[in-house]
Enzyme design. Sequence first.
Site, PDB file in Angstrom:
ATOM      1  N   ASP A 478       1.598  37.042 -14.947  1.00  0.00           N
ATOM      2  CA  ASP A 478       3.318  36.849 -15.536  1.00  0.00           C
ATOM      3  C   ASP A 478       3.207  38.782 -15.856  1.00  0.00           C
ATOM      4  O   ASP A 478       2.222  39.798 -15.205  1.00  0.00           O
ATOM      5  CB  ASP A 478       2.553  36.429 -17.398  1.00  0.00           C
ATOM      6  CG  ASP A 478       4.386  36.311 -17.581  1.00  0.00           C
ATOM      7  OD1 ASP A 478       4.762  36.678 -17.092  1.00  0.00           O
ATOM      8  OD2 ASP A 478       4.241  35.042 -18.575  1.00  0.00           O
ATOM      9  N   ASP A 548      12.784  30.879 -16.767  1.00  0.00           N
ATOM     10  CA  ASP A 548      12.765  30.375 -18.165  1.00  0.00           C
ATOM     11  C   ASP A 548      12.736  28.838 -18.378  1.00  0.00           C
ATOM     12  O   ASP A 548      12.833  28.495 -19.502  1.00  0.00           O
ATOM     13  CB  ASP A 548      11.683  31.569 -19.561  1.00  0.00           C
ATOM     14  CG  ASP A 548      10.313  31.913 -19.114  1.00  0.00           C
ATOM     15  OD1 ASP A 548       9.408  31.545 -18.130  1.00  0.00           O
ATOM     16  OD2 ASP A 548      10.132  33.383 -19.946  1.00  0.00           O
TER      17      ASP A 548
HETATM   18  C1  DGJ Z   1       6.549  33.917 -19.921  1.00  0.00           C
HETATM   19  C2  DGJ Z   1       6.474  32.808 -18.684  1.00  0.00           C
HETATM   20  O1  DGJ Z   1       7.401  32.683 -18.379  1.00  0.00           O
HETATM   21  C3  DGJ Z   1       6.350  31.273 -19.469  1.00  0.00           C
HETATM   22  O2  DGJ Z   1       6.253  30.629 -18.702  1.00  0.00           O
HETATM   23  C4  DGJ Z   1       4.551  31.572 -20.375  1.00  0.00           C
HETATM   24  O3  DGJ Z   1       4.193  31.708 -19.730  1.00  0.00           O
HETATM   25  C5  DGJ Z   1       4.984  33.048 -20.875  1.00  0.00           C
HETATM   26  N1  DGJ Z   1       5.398  34.393 -20.676  1.00  0.00           N
HETATM   27  C6  DGJ Z   1       4.174  33.518 -21.982  1.00  0.00           C
HETATM   28  O4  DGJ Z   1       3.758  34.424 -23.006  1.00  0.00           O
END
Ligand code: DGJ
Length: 729
Positions: A478, A548
């Site tokens: 991430d 997301d």
């Molecule tokens: C952003 C990601 O896109 C989510 O899927 C998740 O992993 C969060 N970060 C966790 O902080």
Amino acid sequence: MAILFENGIFRLDAGETSYAMMIGEDRTLLHLYYGARLADSDLGYLLYLLPTASFSALRAELVRTGYSPDTLLQEFSCNGTGDFRASACQIRDADGHSATDLRYVSHRILPGKYALPGLPATYAEDERDAATLEITLEDPHTGLRAVLLYGVFEHLGAVTRAVRIENPSSRTVTVERVFSACLDLPRCDLDLVSLWGHWSCERNVARRPIDRGSQGVSSKRGASGHAENPFIALCSRNADETSGDVYAASFVYSGNFEASAEVDSYGMTRLLLGLETTDFAWTLEPGESFTAPEAVLVYSAEGFGGMSRTFHRLFRQHLVRGAWKTKRRPILVNNWEATYFDFDEEKLAAIARDAADLGIEMLVMDDGWFGARNDDTSSLGDWTVNEEKLRGGLAPLVRRVNEMGLKFGIWFEPEMISPVSRLCETHPEWVLGIPGRGKSIARSQYVLDMSRADVRDYLFDAMAAILSSANIEYVKWDFNRNLTEAGSLLLPPERGKEIFHRYVLGLYELLERLHTAFPELLLEGCSGGGGRFDPGMLYYTPQIWTSDNTDACERLFIQHGTSLVYPPSSISAHVSATPNHRTGRETPFVTRGVVAMGGAFGYELDLTKLTDEERALVREQVAFYRKYCGVVQNGDYYRLISPFEDRNLAAWSSVSEDRRTVIVSVVAYRFRYPRAEFLRLRGLDPEAVYVDRSSGARYRGSTLMRAGLNLTREFRDGESVRIVLEAEA
Ligand code: DGJ
């Protein structure tokens, strides 16, 4: 032969396309043609020779001919020597001047595809699949060289470009701008297409007519970013999914970029794609060279559908690497939207137990397993297990999950550091920043200085220790903020503008080390969803978390836009809970599955809370995906109805490589009254007879492509239809 050279003219043939250039009388490299495949090689007559305009400057050698750099199509345009359009390259010499004048010196034609040191790039495992053309240009005044690299994929309509700037002189120079692709087109009746967005709403399709002057997109975020994707296309005004000219360019890079189209007063258009210019400069000491990242050019005479299928094949077969390149990806369940930070080993085990029972193949433990992280305000950088949450550590949990028959995956955000962390206490100098200037904070975190070898060593060791401590088969990588106050304590002032690119090189180096040390590991890229969804990351991470926003109806738009460039196998998509956590929308479980199966499929909800009816649906979805995943992952993708254009519906199909299996998906993102609707399919075998597996109806391929499937009916809000067609033996 993919590359021909005759009478000073180069012709590059890639699939159904040709690309041609010519060594001019003054040894400038001039562009001749890019478009549908040509059979002739005597293309000199295409030289676009405008009568020199009154203010055009003539080089001494060309006074007789009347040619001016101002009015000719250039292959790699220079600065300050008569071409007044935006230049592909600008180098400040030791005397402070930034005029460049690059002339042809030599070339080599080589089998196979060039590679770029330290950078991701397309490759050809079999050297018969691609050929390389290397053209060396030199500035007679400074001795500086530009080595232009062309990769020609003989069976795909793709030509790649990169450039290496060499300083064989005895003096220090500064590269101030260098574009990997410069494409001069002798026309301006074109639209510009780009992919814009923001967090939770990535890759919307923007299209506007180009006009005199310069227009384009860029990123200065230190990442390709949510806002614009490193992709640009110019298309004829009538281009659509199936017809019209499209000239597209995609940048194999994950940092700052710039893409522009400049229409000059003579009706010619210059497309540039490469490193962003305002925050870039690179010092070249005597004997040093600088390699700019790769740009991929795709021309399609069959509109955007043809363009996308070329990108998809190229990226699937010649960019994604490693053990998971063609293997069926595991169907996973990720605990993020199920628990957020609030989990322990029992909660995870309960999800895993249900996952195993339902046929799901992997549990991914997301953010919150390390340091003292119970929310997003601390611990990034402290990559040791939080034993208050996971009592006994990682190994017993992973063993338990494995014993249930599931693989185990884990989340990292390696490039980040929380101010509240042990790492920040011990190594404040590792934070990206400018001495004396405050640091902006985003999501309560700072960014690590990835240009530093000690930072990368620390991260590699910390990650390797975790990955070696248990049977971990997947990592979600991430990246949840962009770069600000970008400075490194280790860079001298004159190299300050190198930091953005050095950051990305550092990121790539760490990814490569991980790839080498753990070759079986499946990596999934992520940046607050799809904030770094680019071909550079795809080289290391075969799939990327797309957004997301997991609302199936919103995902129709996001996945449609993403599919313009990126193959479904890279588009990570999950079934999440309803009402959706982000939008509050309620969408039927079946439809959430149909949409998520448009990409690399998984779940992101608390499986322990499902009803019996939903559990039965999960079993069906898992069985369906296992059976047809190959069609989605390796087949051809056809966008049939664009949600950006239709007020109610989106539709797409996946067609297996042998054209014998077709999966058609239609989703109503909002209620639609009954209306005549005949969905004409594409890419089928016209002679084959296809059987609808659920109704038993039989159609000839040509009928499905000409008359279409009859979808005349009412669609409830969020309703979906999926039809599987199989060709009779
Ligand atoms: C952003 C990601 O896109 C989510 O899927 C998740 O992993 C969060 N970060 C966790 O902080």
